[in-house]
Structures are given as C-alpha cells and as structure tokens.
Design a protein around this motif. Structure first.
Motif, PDB file in Angstrom:
ATOM      1  N   ALA A 238       0.833  -1.198   0.000  1.00  0.00           N
ATOM      2  CA  ALA A 238       0.000   0.000   0.000  1.00  0.00           C
ATOM      3  C   ALA A 238       0.868   1.249   0.000  1.00  0.00           C
ATOM      4  CB  ALA A 238      -0.928  -0.006   1.213  1.00  0.00           C
ATOM      5  N   PRO A 242       1.729   5.398  -3.098  1.00  0.00           N
ATOM      6  CA  PRO A 242       2.026   6.763  -2.610  1.00  0.00           C
ATOM      7  C   PRO A 242       3.483   7.145  -2.834  1.00  0.00           C
ATOM      8  CG  PRO A 242       0.754   5.570  -0.991  1.00  0.00           C
ATOM      9  CD  PRO A 242       1.105   4.592  -2.051  1.00  0.00           C
TER      10      PRO A 242
ATOM     11  N   SER B  93      -4.312   9.100  -0.157  1.00  0.00           N
ATOM     12  CA  SER B  93      -4.405   7.812  -0.853  1.00  0.00           C
ATOM     13  C   SER B  93      -3.655   6.722  -0.092  1.00  0.00           C
ATOM     14  CB  SER B  93      -3.928   7.930  -2.303  1.00  0.00           C
ATOM     15  OG  SER B  93      -2.532   7.849  -2.368  1.00  0.00           O
ATOM     16  N   PHE B  94      -2.573   7.112   0.589  1.00  0.00           N
ATOM     17  CA  PHE B  94      -1.889   6.118   1.424  1.00  0.00           C
ATOM     18  C   PHE B  94      -2.810   5.649   2.546  1.00  0.00           C
ATOM     19  CE2 PHE B  94       0.807   5.133   5.144  1.00  0.00           C
ATOM     20  CZ  PHE B  94       1.388   3.984   4.637  1.00  0.00           C
ATOM     21  N   SER B  97      -5.534   3.223   1.187  1.00  0.00           N
ATOM     22  CA  SER B  97      -5.155   1.841   0.888  1.00  0.00           C
ATOM     23  C   SER B  97      -4.654   1.118   2.135  1.00  0.00           C
ATOM     24  CB  SER B  97      -4.153   1.761  -0.266  1.00  0.00           C
ATOM     25  OG  SER B  97      -3.196   2.752  -0.160  1.00  0.00           O
ATOM     26  N   TYR B  98      -3.989   1.852   3.032  1.00  0.00           N
ATOM     27  CA  TYR B  98      -3.517   1.218   4.258  1.00  0.00           C
ATOM     28  C   TYR B  98      -4.690   0.718   5.105  1.00  0.00           C
ATOM     29  CZ  TYR B  98      -0.452   0.429   8.256  1.00  0.00           C
ATOM     30  OH  TYR B  98       0.256  -0.148   9.264  1.00  0.00           O
TER      31      TYR B  98
END
Lengths: 572, 626
Positions: A238, A242, B93-94, B97-98
């Motif tokens: 993930a 980024p 966005s991190f 998704s995390y």
C-alpha cells in the motif's frame, strides 16, 4: 534451471524473438509520439502554421497506427509463443513421466505430479508471456524515454538521474520484504486448502466423533495465518503507490521550476516542457513494471523449480532398448533376491524360488509381508537390490523392457479403469483386439454376463476410475484387460477380493481351461482361491516361509492349517 | 491468485452488493466517512494537478519568457501550493489503501470463519449434493476475488468515478468544444473495447474448457500411471495427450491475442484523440487567440488524458466488481444453507450410584446417563445402548423410498448384523441412528429416549462408527487415533492401537506414533488405514458401535489376528455390523437380510440356515451379492 526451461520454446523461437522486437518498435513509437506532440505545440501552434500542424498530425496518426500494429503483433506473437511454450513444457513433462519407473512415481507421488503439470505450468507460462513482452519492453522504455527526455530537456533530465536510483532502491527493498510475507501466505494457503479438503472428504468422521469445534479451531488458525501475512505484505504494498506518487510529483515540481527558468532564458520551449512530463510518466511506470517482473519471477520460482526437478530427473530404470525382444517361455526363477524400496530397508530377504512355465502359483501372507513386492519384480516394476530375477531363463534386465512387460501381464491391486468405452478400456491389453477376442476375454473373467446387460455392450461408457461399476465388476474387467495381452505370465494381485467365492471359482476354472499354458501367479487372502495351485508360497516378513501344495502345507504348516480352518468354517 | 471465471456474472448484483457492504462495513461507520473524505481529497488533487501544468505554463512560464532579471517568486508560490495539494493527496491515498488492506483482510477472515462454521453445521445431504471441488473453490477462489474487491476494487471504483466527475467539470469550464471531441471518443472507445472484449471473452471460455480437459486428463492419467506402465501404454497416452494439448494451445493463443490487443488499441485511440484535440484546439487558438490559449490547450490535453485513463480504469473495475459479486453470491448461498436441525434437550451426563439410585456428578466414573428434562425437573436414564427401530420409512430425496417399514431392536450388548446387496439400505440404517439423516416416518429410540429429543452432539458421542473408507487427517498417527477422544492419554492411544493390532506396523514407521500422516495417509495400505480407524473407535469407548465393512480391506490372515481385539472391542457394547464377508457376521445375535430397503429375513445364523432362504443360498455360495 531457467535456461533449461526456456530452451523448450523450440519451434516457437522465432515468435519468442519477434515479440520483444515488436515491443521495442512499439516503445519507439510510444516515445516518438510525445516528441511529435511537442513539435506540434512548439512549432505549429506557436507560429500558427496550419500546414505544419496538419503535416505533424498526419505523422502522429501514422505513428499511432504503427504503434497499434506493433502492439497487436507483439500481443499476437507473445500469446502464441506463450501458449506454444506451455504446450511444449506440458508435453515434455508428460513424456518424461511416461518414462518414469514405478519408484520414480512413488518418489514424486501422483498428486504432486498433477500439481506440477497443471498449476505450476500455468504459472510459469504467465511468467514467460509477461517476460517476453515486458522484460525487454520496460527497460527499453526506460532507456528511450530517458534519452528523449534528455533531448528535450537537456540538463533538466538530471532530475531523473538523481531520482531513479533512489526509487529503484526503494522498490527493491519493498519487493524483498513483501516477498517473504507473500511466500508465507501462499504456504498458508496449502494448509488452508488441506483443512477444508479433509473436512469435505471426512465430514462423516468429523460429525460421527463430534469434532466440529476442534476442526473449527484448526481452520481458524490457518485462516489467521493467511490474514496476518497478507495484511503485512499488502500494507507494505500500500505504501508503494504513494511512494511512486511522491516521486513523480516531486519530479514534476522540480521540472516545472527548472523548466520555467530554461524557458525564460530561451533554452527550452513550452511544448518540450510538456513532453518531458509525459516522459517522466513513462520512465516511472516502466520502472514500476520492472519491479513487478522481479516480483512475478520470485513468485513463480518455486513452480519453475518443481517443473525443472521432474524434467531433470533421469528414469531410475534402464529400459534396455536393445535388449532381447522375445521371452521364450513363462518360467520364473528368483536367485538370492534382496529388495528394499529405500536403501537399507529390507522388504524382501533371501528369496529363492523356481516356477516352471505354465504352472499356477498361489501367494499368501499377511499385510506387509512382501507379496506384492515379490511379484512386482517379475515384470521389472522395480529392480532388485541384489540377486537376480529370471524370466524364460534370462535375467529380466536383459530384455527390452517393453517386450518383457508385454509378456508379463500384471493385474495390480490398486487398479484403474479409464473414462472411455468398455472396448477402449479393454484394448489397452491389445490395440487390435477384435470384438470376438474381447468377448472371449470377458467370458474368461466372468465379466461378459454383466457387460451384455449394459446399453451398447462394448460401447458402454466407463466413467473415470470405473465409478459406474461395482468393485467386483471393476476387478473382473481388469482381469479381462490383462488377459487380452495373451501374456506368457499372468499375475493377479488380490484381483478377486471383491468378487464372491462362486464367481471367483468360475474365473479360476476358466483360467485353467482356456489359458493353461500361461504361468499364473495369484496373490490372495482366501485359501479357496489358491488351494488347487501347483504350489503355494507363504510369505512372512519379507521371507518365503514355506512352499508346497495345499495338502503338504496343511500337513506341515500350523499357521496355514489354522487359517484354512478359520476360513472354511462357513462352508461346512 | 484465484482462477478467473469468464462469463459468470452475479444474478442479483445489487442485493449481493448491499449485503456485502453491510458485512464489511457494519460498525465501521467512522471509517467510511474517513475513507470517502480521503477519496474526495485524492480525486480533487488529481484533477488539480492535471490542470496545474496548463495554468503554470500560461501564468508563469509564458509571461516570463525572455524577460530579463526574471522574478521567480510567483513560480515558487505556484509550486508551493501545488506541493501542498500533492502531499495531502498522497497522504490521503496512502491512508485509504492502508486502512482498506486491514479492513479487507479482516472481513475476508471473518467471512471464511463464518463459511467454515456453517460448513461444519450442514447436514450430510448438503455434501452429497455439492461437488467437493465447487465447495473448495468457494473457500479459496471466491474469497480471494472478494479480497480484491474490498481492498482495491471499491476504492479504485470510487476514486475513478469521483475523479471523472471533477475532470469532466474542469474540462467543461475549460472548453466545451474540446469536451465534445472527448465525449465522441468515449463512445468510440466503448464500442471498440466492447467488441474486442466480447471476442476475447468467447475465446477465453473456449480456453477454460480446453484447459479443463487437459487438466482433467492429466489428473486421471497421473493417478493411473502405474497401469499405463504395466500395459506399456506410454506411446498411446502421449498421442491422446498431444491432441488435447494442441487444442489448448490454439484456443489459448487466440484468447490471449485478443486480450493483449486491448492495451495497444486503447492507447492509440488515446493518441488519436490527442491529434483531434490538438487540431481543433489549434484552429480555435488561431481563430480566437483572445479566448483560447496554449496553456488552456495544454491543460485540456492533460485533463483528457486523465479522463480516458479513468474511463478505462472504471470499465475494468466494473467488470471485476461484477465477477467478485458473482463469487460473493455463491458464498452467500453457502451461508444461507439450512444447518442440521438440533432441537434436542436430552443430554449425556456423568453419574454415580447403582441401579435406580443414580445421581449426576462431575467426576469421572465411567458411568453415564441420559438427562431427560420434563418440565422443571429432569430424570436420569442410565446409558446402556438399547436401540429400538420402530416402523421406520426413509427417503433421501422425498421421492424414492430407500427404507420401508424397518423394525428391529438391539438389547444392550447385542450384536446385530445387516446383510444384503449394494444399495439394499444397510448403510442407510446406520446413518439414521446417529441422525446423519432424519427419518420421515416411525421412531428410533435409545434406552427408550426418542433420538429426535437427544442433542445431536450427545447422540453422536454415544456411538462410534468405523466406516469402509477410512478418513485420516493430516497430523501424527497419535493425533489421528486420538480423534476418537481428544483427552485420551498416550497410554490410551497405545492400548487402543494394540487392541486393533495396529501397534506393530505403527512402530515400524519412521517416527512411530509421531509419524506425520499426509494426504489421507497416502503411504499406508487400505488395510492399515482400517486398523487405525478401528483403534480410533476403540479409544472413543462408546456404548454403541457401528462397523460398516470395517474389516473389508484387511486380509483374512491379519483379520484372524485382529479378531480377538475386535471381540474385546465389541464386548459389552451394542454393535451393528455390516459385512460382505459372511464369516464376520455369523456369530451375531440377529442377522437382518435386506433387499430393496426391506428386511426380508431375520434370525440368528442357525435359524437362517434352517430357513433355507436368501441367507442360506448366499452362505453356501449359490448366489452372489452385487
């Protein structure tokens, strides 16, 4: 290992080579196109030269069409090469397994061979197709895009020189860390599938012993293992996108700032500046792609290893192609034979036995006493550890293996019928057997009556494993199949265990009447099946305990007499 | 991971989707708000950065062109603003998704647990009806695609959708003429990709079929490879395999060619769109330089690129979502299955005392009783194992009667045998005793208690079954024997193994009782597996025992050795025996001869021989059992 696997592209070599070439051509077009675009804006739009714009547009369309053509050709050749490669691989594996001896099959086990020929091949094919399309494409893209960026931006492309190695390192580290977690998770999947599978096939046992709660615990452990490792791996992944975004936006900002300065002093045009943005996107995504290939490679590595292991293993038995092709008669002799499946484990010890051609021999003994092993040596399913097994007066190793096995017909204990018609199944014994011959064999095996009742008779469809026949019927079909070989020696390894005593007797009588020149060896648990044999061999813990006729053994062997009495109690 | 299933779409995607969302997000409402917020942020910054370049070129680069002693503060301010937006977007966005990785994995885990719990609670008829392979793929493949959906699909779908709206808005503000071009291209793209998709879909179906054929053939032949060797059939097998393999190659090449063409086609349609946009834009700039600027065109080009990226993202994800929903639908079908009915209130309890004077206790006494609640009070009935089957009819499917009017009894400690052809209903009777299946008519009692009143688990604990096909589980020999009674000690295990005559061969294995068995004990012979199964029953030590062809694979030589153990095993227990080998049943208290689901003869060995009926002719070998 990889070299060995990839050498199997053979006739698809041209396509395999063509694919990356087309991919490179496509890449050339892909990097050319932003340059043309830049020209359109910098020269055409800036000077409002409509003619130039149209000319360049035509060039752009041409490039796009070429790029399309190359792309589609790459896909076509890549797919064909990939499909061809996997077909060859499967073919080679399958042929290799055909050469395997019994001990090779034991070593790998059928279930693991199935995995290797199915799942593993598919995984390696994916890697192959991906490799020939992307393995060259991505680095090429990286190089070309960098060159073009340098051409357009000059010292501006120094940005990439600084950023790229850092990014590559970052991706590398991430791939390495996540790989170990992914690997653990995939191993966890094996256990997961095992628990579910065992519960499906053993549901009666689970329920009968009220073990649901324990099984649930087992399952939860395996599911938790997958969850843990996947969460770890994917959380790491993930961070990947980024990170990419961070780098690409960072590049964009740097390029914008320095680009503005360059434009200011007239060393660069706005169109070129825009094309650099496109190139930066291409550079970063091809780097990402290269990383993916590394990931895929590491993930398919175990599959490659498993396949390579099969391909590299030499058959443990020399088939003796140039050996003697004719087996003169059905006499058999064991001379000081010792045998073990693994080194040091003695399954057969000091076996000496003479069987004359045409004799009928019964073999009896407890589970694990070595009966099956003893007869396996005759058809050279295994080679002796020491000593010699002779058929027709010659050591079995002196014969061409195929000729030997064509003369020695074995009805295995764990026998298999295959999906297809009854006729097809029986013709395994003799491809050219006529319907009359087949019916004759069925008759001897007492199988004709029930086959005649089936719709289509010999055309009746046998399901996989012969599931639509009862155990006793399957055994009788297998005997008929073995008879069709018209062998010198017929070996029946507990082949009538599911057949009732009356039919069993009928089969024995037919064997005596119709094929009495054949040497017949019958392993059985029932004394009634072998009592009229010319000699009976009693096996015990890997040794021959006694040999004699039924009468002699009743006379002198207490164990035999005892067994006979228990078994015949029902028949008084 | 999981295999792609082509053409299998969900039947009721909306309801399935809502249910799935409820399962995944219930109780995580704050999280939803956070995620949606983050997605909006990142969609906004994508749009912003697409138009950033245009405004940067128009407002900063071009005005500064050729200016001496330029002032780059404006550039820095622009870039600074941009950097802030970008950082926020990256963080957003991190975060998404995390968070979603954790949520997805946890909900897949929960889903799997729910599925397995359900599986364990289902009646046997479910396992009869559903193929093993298809249930397996519920657990492995379908949950995997679900993971893809929750972890990536949803977020990407939302992001793409939201970005699309924002980009569309920006484009409309920028230039509606160019927007028309983009819209025209959307239709072209959808049409072309749709056509290719259909084509490749059809080929993929053909490929899946061919792959199934090849894999099926491999599976069958690998399992029968020893027979192939014995019949020197290798060459013929190679030929047959070659035909299937070649067919697979052909369909596979075609399917992948079409699928692989999708990328280049989409890509170059994008280039084409670019050309048209530039031409239209250039004409516009030449015609009205006061309204249209190079910067605006550049921005629009960037926006249009982002637009087509998101369109293809959206269509790809939409397809994946539908596939995943089809999987989810199959999962929910499993979860909605009716579990085994268990309305029993009678339980087994430990008791002490003698005769009628027994009372419940918690210490181990070796004595047990049925605790039958009646109103507020409950009575204790000693557990002895007397079984009565009274006028029982049974059918598996409600149509074809398998057992009709079965009546019999077994006093505690008696041995009852069933004899008859395959399909006569012998095994079915024993499966009714422990309620693997429920009877439609009649009544079955144990010690006078109707089995329908007994709690399922307690009912099953009161009897042990040794089945014809032994199921061993991956684990040590010890664990497998202990399956009958988890709390048994090592001494108990060895004692049971000795009783079943399994001790000797176990000791000959590599690690003795600690040898790990895999794949249903693949290295053991059928007979050895049955011996383990007998040991397992012995250690369970229940008052009732069912032996269904329990010694069929043990050779008679060994059987004589096991016999004394078997006798000991059957001592003081009610035993139901099914056997092909009549010598195994002859000393039973009563023998029931079954035909077509009815008891046609009954009595002990002597009676039946005297009656000179079916049993007599079987025993004397005049007829055979099929």
């Amino acid at each position: 290992m990889i070299k060995d696997l990839f050498s199997r592209v053979r006739q698809y070599k041209a396509k395999t080579v063509a694919t990356p070439i087309f991919m490179v051509l496509e890449v050339l077009m892909e990097v050319l196109i932003p340059a043309i675009m830049a020209q359109i804006i910098d020269v055409g739009v800036a000077t409002m030269d409509m003619k130039y714009i149209l000319l360049m547009s035509a060039l752009l369309i041409l490039s796009a069409l070429l790029s399309l053509l190359f792309g589609v050709m790459g896909a076509k050749f890549g797919s064909e090469a990939g499909a061809g490669f996997s077909t060859n691989l499967r073919h080679d594996l399958y042929c290799k397994v055909q050469e395997f001896s019994f001990s090779d099959i034991d070593k790998f086990s059928p279930s693991s061979l199935i995995t290797r020929l199915t799942t593993d091949v598919q995984r390696v094919q994916q890697l192959f197709t991906m490799s020939i399309r992307m393995f060259v494409r991505s680095p090429m893209m990286l190089i070309f895009a960098s060159i073009m960026a340098f051409r357009a931006g000059g010292i501006l492309s120094l940005v990439f020189v600084i950023v790229l190695p850092i990014l590559a390192l970052g991706i590398g580290v991430m791939v390495k860390v996540t790989y170990s977690y992914f690997n653990a998770a995939f191993k966890g999947y094996d256990r997961f599938n095992q628990v579910v599978g065992e519960n499906l096939s053993g549901i009666r046992t689970v329920k009968a012993y009220v073990r649901e709660e324990k099984e649930k615990k087992k399952f939860a452990d395996s599911a938790e293992n997958i969850r843990y490792n996947f969460t770890k791996a994917q959380k790491m992944m993930a961070a990947m996108s980024p990170m990419m975004m961070f780098v690409s936006y960072g590049c964009m900002i740097a390029i914008s700032y320095f680009g503005a300065k360059l434009v200011n002093v007239g060393r660069m045009d706005t169109g070129s500046l825009m094309s650099i943005f496109t190139y930066s996107g291409q550079i970063l995504s091809s780097l990402m792609m290269s990383g993916m290939i590394v990931v895929m490679y590491t993930m398919s590595k175990p599959s490659m290893e498993r396949i390579a292991e099969v391909l590299a293993s030499e058959s443990s038995m020399d088939e003796n192609e140039n050996g003697e092709k004719v087996v003169p008669d059905g006499s058999i002799s064991f001379e000081n034979v010792n045998f073990g499946y693994k080194e040091g484990s003695g399954v057969l010890k000091d076996i000496n036995l003479e069987i004359k051609s045409g004799e009928m021999v019964g073999v009896i003994g407890t589970t694990g006493s070595g009966k099956t092993t003893l007869v396996s040596l005759i058809a050279r399913l295994y080679d002796t550890s020491s000593g010699s097994v002779k058929v027709g007066g010659k050591d079995v190793r002196e014969y061409n293996l195929k000729s030997l096995r064509d003369s020695v017909s074995v009805v295995l204990q764990k026998n298999t019928l295959f999906s297809g018609s009854v006729r097809e199944n029986l013709q395994w014994g003799n491809e050219k057997a006529s319907d009359d011959e087949i019916e004759k064999a069925l008759d001897i095996a007492s199988a004709l009556s029930f086959i005649k009742e089936k719709e289509g008779v010999l055309d009746y469809h046998v399901e996989q494993g012969g599931a639509n026949f009862s155990g006793g019927q399957r055994q009788r079909l297998c005997i008929a199949r073995a008879l069709l070989k018209s062998p010198k020696i017929l070996i029946m390894d507990d082949s009538t265990s599911a057949v009732d005593t009356k039919t069993d007797r009928k089969i024995r009588e037919a064997l005596r009447r119709d094929v009495n020149s054949m040497t017949r060896i019958i392993i059985s648990q029932r004394i009634s099946s072998i009592e009229d044999a010319d000699k009976i061999v009693i096996m015990n813990a890997g040794r021959i305990e006694d040999v004699g006729t039924h009468e002699e053994l009743i006379e002198r062997n207490a164990g035999y007499k005892n067994l006979f009495e228990t078994q015949t109690k029902g028949r008084e | 991971m999981g295999k792609m299933k082509f053409g299998e779409k969900a039947k009721n995607p909306k309801a399935t989707f809502l249910r799935l969302m409820k399962d995944v997000f219930e109780g995580r409402y704050l999280l939803i708000v956070l995620i949606v917020f983050c997605i909006i942020l990142s969609a906004f910054s994508t749009t912003y950065s697409a138009s950033f370049i245009g405004s940067f070129i128009d407002d900063v680069v071009i005005p500064l062109k050729g200016v001496e002693n330029p002032d780059f503060t404006k550039a820095l301010i622009y870039l600074g603003k941009f950097a802030v937006v970008v950082l926020i977007s990256i963080a957003a966005s991190f975060a998404v998704s995390y968070i979603m990785v954790g949520v997805a994995q946890k909900s897949i885990y929960d889903m799997r647990i729910k599925m397995f719990d359900k599986l364990e609670s289902l009646p046997l008829s479910y396992f009869d009806k559903n193929a093993r392979g298809s249930i397996m793929s519920r657990f492995a493949n379908d949950t995997d695609t679900l993971n893809q959906l929750v972890a990536n699909g949803l977020v990407q779908l939302l992001t793409a959708g939201m970005t699309l709206v924002m980009v569309l808005f920006s484009m409309a503000v920028n230039s509606w003429i160019l927007l028309l071009v983009v819209i025209a291209f959307i239709f072209i793209t959808l049409f072309v990709t749709g056509t290719i998709g259909k084509k490749s879909g059809a080929f993929f179906k053909a490929q899946q079929k061919a792959l199934g054929d090849v894999n099926g053939y491999i599976e069958e032949m690998m399992n029968g490879q020893r027979v192939v060797k014995v019949f020197t059939h290798e060459e013929k097998c190679k030929e047959d395999f070659e035909v299937l393999n070649k067919k697979l190659e052909k369909t596979m090449a075609e399917a992948n060619t079409w699928a692989g063409s999708m990328g280049p086609v989409n890509n170059n349609l994008g280039h084409l769109q670019y050309v048209v946009l530039v031409l239209v834009g250039a004409v516009a700039i030449i015609a009205r330089p006061d309204i249209y600027t190079i910067g605006a065109l550049a921005a629009f080009l960037q926006l249009s690129k982002s637009f087509s990226n998101n369109i293809s993202q959206l269509s790809q994800q939409a397809n994946n979502v539908l596939l995943a929903l089809a999987g989810a639908e199959r999962i929910y079908k499993l979860l909605d299955e009716e579990p085994e009915k268990d309305n029993g209130d009678v339980t087994i309890v430990r008791v002490k005392g003698e005769g009628d004077n027994i009372e419940e206790c918690s210490e181990r006494t070796g004595h047990w009783a049925w605790k039958v609640p009646e109103g507020d009070k409950s009575t204790l009935v000693p557990l002895k194992g007397g079984v009565v089957i009274d006028h029982v009819d049974f059918s598996y499917d409600g149509e074809r009667t398998v057992l009709s009017d079965i009546s019999l009894y077994a006093k505690p400690g008696q041995k009852i045998a069933f004899v008859g052809s395959t399909g006569a209903g012998k095994t079915t009777i024993t499966n009714l005793l422990n309620r693997f299946y429920n009877i439609q008519k009649g009544i079955i009692t144990i010690d006078g208690v109707d089995i329908k009143r007994i709690k399922l688990n307690d009912l099953r604990r009161s009897m042990a079954m040794v089945l014809q096909d032994t199921n061993l589980f991956t684990g040590t020999v010890k664990e497998n024997i202990r399956y009958g009674r988890p709390q048994a000690t090592d001494e108990d295990v060895i004692k049971a193994a000795k009783l079943a005559n399994a001790h000797d061969f176990i000791m000959m294995m590599k690690d003795g009782y600690d040898t790990v068995l895999t794949n249903n004990g693949e290295n053991l012979s059928q007979g050895q597996r049955q011996l383990l199964s007998i040991a397992r029953a012995a250690i369970a030590d229940p008052p009732i025992m069912v032996l269904d062809e329990a010694t069929s694979s043990i050779d008679t030589y060994t059987e004589t050795l096991v016999q004394s153990g078997m006798d000991k095993l059957m001592e003081n227990r009610t035993v139901f025996v099914i056997a092909h080998r009549l010598s195994t049943v002859r000393n039973s208290n009563a023998i029931m001869v079954l035909e077509n689901g009815r008891i046609i003869e009954r009595g002990d060995h002597e009676d039946l021989l005297k009656a000179k009926g079916v049993y007599y002719s079987l025993y004397t070998g005049k007829t055979e059992l099929s």
